[in-house]
Motif scaffolding. Structure first.
Motif, PDB file in Angstrom:
ATOM      1  N   ALA A 240      29.164  17.081  20.652  1.00 41.76           N
ATOM      2  CA  ALA A 240      28.671  17.050  19.264  1.00 41.76           C
ATOM      3  C   ALA A 240      27.276  16.439  19.211  1.00 41.76           C
ATOM      4  N   TRP A 241      27.047  15.381  19.993  1.00 42.19           N
ATOM      5  CA  TRP A 241      25.739  14.723  20.040  1.00 42.19           C
ATOM      6  C   TRP A 241      24.674  15.725  20.486  1.00 42.19           C
ATOM      7  N   VAL A 242      25.005  16.532  21.501  1.00 46.60           N
ATOM      8  CA  VAL A 242      24.038  17.487  22.059  1.00 46.60           C
ATOM      9  C   VAL A 242      23.851  18.699  21.148  1.00 46.60           C
ATOM     10  N   LYS A 243      24.966  19.261  20.662  1.00 42.72           N
ATOM     11  CA  LYS A 243      24.910  20.526  19.934  1.00 42.72           C
ATOM     12  C   LYS A 243      24.532  20.371  18.468  1.00 42.72           C
TER      13      LYS A 243
ATOM     14  N   ILE B 142      22.402  16.788  12.738  1.00 40.45           N
ATOM     15  CA  ILE B 142      23.044  16.492  11.455  1.00 40.45           C
ATOM     16  C   ILE B 142      23.126  14.989  11.298  1.00 40.45           C
ATOM     17  N   ARG B 143      22.815  14.529  10.134  1.00 35.63           N
ATOM     18  CA  ARG B 143      22.581  13.106   9.865  1.00 35.63           C
ATOM     19  C   ARG B 143      23.666  12.174  10.401  1.00 35.63           C
TER      20      ARG B 143
ATOM     21  N   LEU C 280      34.010  13.851  12.145  1.00 37.14           N
ATOM     22  CA  LEU C 280      33.287  14.755  13.053  1.00 37.14           C
ATOM     23  C   LEU C 280      33.851  16.169  12.938  1.00 37.14           C
ATOM     24  N   MET C 281      35.177  16.263  12.904  1.00 39.16           N
ATOM     25  CA  MET C 281      35.809  17.579  12.772  1.00 39.16           C
ATOM     26  C   MET C 281      35.398  18.250  11.465  1.00 39.16           C
ATOM     27  N   LEU C 282      35.420  17.506  10.372  1.00 31.43           N
ATOM     28  CA  LEU C 282      35.062  18.075   9.072  1.00 31.43           C
ATOM     29  C   LEU C 282      33.605  18.524   9.050  1.00 31.43           C
ATOM     30  N   ILE C 283      32.722  17.739   9.653  1.00 30.05           N
ATOM     31  CA  ILE C 283      31.302  18.095   9.692  1.00 30.05           C
ATOM     32  C   ILE C 283      31.098  19.364  10.525  1.00 30.05           C
ATOM     33  N   ILE C 284      31.810  19.448  11.652  1.00 29.84           N
ATOM     34  CA  ILE C 284      31.683  20.630  12.519  1.00 29.84           C
ATOM     35  C   ILE C 284      32.144  21.886  11.786  1.00 29.84           C
ATOM     36  N   PHE C 285      33.239  21.777  11.038  1.00 26.69           N
ATOM     37  CA  PHE C 285      33.721  22.932  10.281  1.00 26.69           C
ATOM     38  C   PHE C 285      32.845  23.209   9.062  1.00 26.69           C
TER      39      PHE C 285
END
Length: 306
Positions: free
Chosen positions: A78-81, A85-86, A136-141
């Motif tokens: 997530a950090w890399v990809k 995002i804030r 993190l999951m919610l932000i990714i979705f």
């Protein structure tokens, strides 16, 4: 992105298993199921003598280790990809750091022992890690459908209520963990009051009553506060499905938590109900963390338009 989404789902479900596993270890008094040996069991890779306590403790260690790898992978990818995002970098750090911290506390408790007051921190620390993974999951979705700050602006007074309720809830969670670790669950056989011949007894057993009733009083505060915010959300945010449905769900979870807590006492700490009690409060804290995220975005938007 599909891999990242699946990874976030598995990590979130895994964190729930870690939370429930920790509660199971505490409720069954299996913390020393592997003796004072860590990470081995009684100093052996494959234990020669196996009992229920060992199975519970060793299973919890294995699940926690596997989920730790999942959370680490999620945090790094997530950090890399999506690190642009804030909130992602902060949540990535938070998720793994607190999971590692709770693991170290658990290991220290096995190797050298810890006071009940320190051990009670264990569940709360795991909850913070769970909340970070969930966000993190919610932000990714969310990436496929960007959040629009204009669509939901939580005003400052309500944001302050959310911040305060979340902080207070974590304190209440600590008191609940303290009830478990001090073996105070059945200090009061009545509910909701504790009818006792010596209500001001400060002996060893009397202190357990105070811990139990202190937790009940604190939990009542969360129940009332959540109901108040639900009513306020229904009144002040009529056009926001997120606020209306979210706070109805929050209030429903809190009602369930109170009822399950009562049944735990009435059934003399039935294991299934005790684990359900831990699950419901975990979901409630996860929901509060989502409102924290929304509040943070609203605050950022307010600052940008000033």
């Amino acid at each position: 992105m599909r891999l990242l989404k699946w990874l976030s789902v598995f990590a979130t479900l895994g964190m729930l298993l870690v939370l429930l596993g920790g509660a199971l270890v505490t409720k069954t008094d299996s913390g020393m199921g592997c003796g004072n040996s860590w990470p081995l069991c009684h100093g052996e890779w494959i234990p020669s003598e196996i009992d229920v306590a060992l199975i519970i403790e060793l299973s919890h260690r294995l699940v926690s280790g596997g989920v730790g790898l999942l959370v680490l992978s999620l945090s790094v990818i997530a950090w890399v990809k999506v690190g642009h995002i804030r909130e992602v970098k902060f949540l990535s750090f938070l998720a793994f750091f607190f999971l590692l911290t709770q693991g170290l506390i658990g290991a220290a408790a096995v190797k050298w022992g810890q006071s009940d007051f320190v051990l009670a921190l264990h569940f709360g620390i795991s909850l913070v890690s769970f909340a970070a993974v969930l966000l993190l999951m919610l932000i990714i979705f969310e990436i496929d459908r960007k959040f629009d700050a204009h669509s939901l602006l939580i005003r400052k007074p309500f944001r302050l209520q959310i911040y305060s309720l979340t902080t207070y809830t974590l304190i209440v969670v600590y008191t609940g963990a303290l009830v478990r670790h001090t073996y105070s669950s059945m200090a009061c056989l009545d509910w909701p009051l504790c009818r006792n011949a010596s209500p001001f007894d400060f002996s060893l057993y009397g202190s357990a009553q105070w811990i139990q009733m202190g937790h009940r009083a604190a939990a009542a505060g969360v129940f009332i506060w959540t109901g108040f915010l639900m009513m306020k959300a229904l009144k002040d945010y009529k056009n926001s499905p997120i606020m209306k449905k979210g706070w109805i769900l929050a209030a429903s979870l809190m009602v369930a938590q109170v009822l399950v807590g009562a049944f735990v006492i009435m059934t003399y700490v039935h294991l299934g109900l005790a684990l359900l009690h831990a699950l419901v409060i975990s979901l409630f804290v996860g929901l509060l963390s989502y409102f924290l995220l929304l509040s943070s975005r609203s605050a950022k938007y307010e600052r940008s338009v000033k």
